[in-house]
Write an enzyme that holds these catalytic residues in place. Structure first.
Site, mmCIF file in Angstrom:
data_model
loop_
_atom_site.group_PDB
_atom_site.id
_atom_site.type_symbol
_atom_site.label_atom_id
_atom_site.label_comp_id
_atom_site.label_asym_id
_atom_site.label_seq_id
_atom_site.Cartn_x
_atom_site.Cartn_y
_atom_site.Cartn_z
ATOM 1 N N ARG A 50 35.843 46.178 44.530
ATOM 2 C CA ARG A 50 36.754 46.574 43.446
ATOM 3 C C ARG A 50 36.737 48.089 43.254
ATOM 4 O O ARG A 50 37.771 48.697 42.983
ATOM 5 C CB ARG A 50 36.393 45.850 42.137
ATOM 6 N N LYS A 149 39.822 49.969 37.336
ATOM 7 C CA LYS A 149 38.691 50.133 36.415
ATOM 8 C C LYS A 149 38.430 51.631 36.270
ATOM 9 O O LYS A 149 37.525 52.198 36.875
ATOM 10 C CB LYS A 149 37.461 49.371 36.910
ATOM 11 N N GLU A 182 43.886 40.788 27.394
ATOM 12 C CA GLU A 182 42.433 40.613 27.533
ATOM 13 C C GLU A 182 41.793 41.162 26.267
ATOM 14 O O GLU A 182 42.494 41.538 25.330
ATOM 15 C CB GLU A 182 41.916 41.341 28.781
#
Ligand code: PXG
Length: 291
Positions: A50, A149, A182
């Site tokens: 990721r 991220k 989220e």
């Protein structure tokens, strides 16, 4: 404590980066939050994959190989004698000038902190969390994708501040269309009439690794997680809600915006998935101390 910065393992007091680093000046960088359980780094390869995806999305050249970062991460754990804990792996755009242009930053900065973790209090797992919905919208996927991220968490922090004002332990963020995206640091799952639902990534969620683990664990108990748009109404009338994240693990929710969720107690499916998750964290991962 030893901290890795750009090839060196430094004492905490010496672990400093430049005020000209664009990670600090602009939030221009990426990171991973990784857990250590029982002498093993949980989902290390998945976190590194990721990290590389985030780097690609923001055109950041990571100045170390995959194997080098993996080894530095494990070495940080070893030097700090950790068996259980938390790793913060950060790659910033690096030192530049006082302009946003990333081309003025010749080399990315890499640092790795391996430390113990302060967990949510036990009560959060036995009773659940009280959650609210923020007025602050989740950033639009066409602006910059929440799937990256990135070091820029201001969107989440603004929602978190609302949660703090409300007295909530976590806060749900909705996207520009009013669908659930989220929480500020966790993904969200809803159980209704035996089915498990979670918002799709394109609704404005991070592709959480714990979220992915839940898909697999749900399958192991004969349930398929359905990725679909959810509204606040779907949360209010849910039988069970739980949140997932490397920090939070699997944590139940007992209230959303004043509405009691289900019985108000931890539901059976949540309880089962919490137990399966715990077993998995204790039995898998990359070994830190090889004999
Ligand atoms: N959404 C957001 C916005 C996150 O920051 C998750 C979802 C869950 O992703 P993972 O891959 O961890 O399942 C995160 C991750 C902390 C902490 O200390 C928070 C996260 C991870 C580790 C620690 O609050 N959030």
């Amino acid at each position: 404590m030893k901290i890795f910065i750009d090839g060196q393992y430094l004492d905490k007091a010496d672990a400093k980066i430049s005020v000209f680093d664009h990670g600090l000046l602009y939030g221009d960088g990426i990171f991973e939050g990784i857990r250590i359980y029982n002498g093993r780094v949980f989902l290390l390869d998945e976190h590194l994959d990721r990290l590389w995806d985030s780097a690609k999305a923001i055109m950041l050249n990571i100045p170390m190989t995959y194997e080098e970062i993996k080894e530095a991460t494990l070495e940080c754990c070893r030097l700090n004698g950790l068996k259980d804990g938390y790793i913060r792996l950060v790659v910033t755009r690096g030192v530049g000038n006082l302009g946003i242009n990333p081309e003025k930053c010749p080399k990315a900065t890499v640092f790795i902190i391996a430390d113990t973790i302060s967990l949510y209090p036990e009560e959060c797992y036995t009773k659940g969390l009280r959650v609210n919905t923020a007025a602050t919208q989740r950033i639009n996927v066409a602006a910059w994708s929440p799937a990256i991220k990135s070091l820029n968490y201001l969107n989440n922090i603004l929602a978190k501040i609302e949660g703090n004002l409300y007295g909530a332990q976590e806060t749900v963020m909705l996207n520009q269309d009013g669908y659930v995206a989220e929480c500020t640091g966790d993904n969200i799952f809803v159980l209704k009439k035996g089915e498990i639902f979670t918002p799709p990534i394109y609704a404005g969620a991070l592709g959480g690794l714990t979220r992915k683990v839940i898909f697999d664990l749900a399958k192991s108990i004969g349930k398929t997680v359905v990725e679909t748009n959810l509204t606040r109404y779907d949360l209010f009338v849910a039988d069970e809600i739980f949140l997932t994240g490397s920090g939070a693990e699997v944590v139940p929710v007992y209230e959303v915006d004043g509405r009691t969720i289900g019985s108000g107690h931890v539901g059976p499916v949540t309880e089962k998935l919490m137990a399966l998750f715990k077993d998995l964290t204790r039995s898998t991962g990359v070994e830190i101390y090889k004999s």
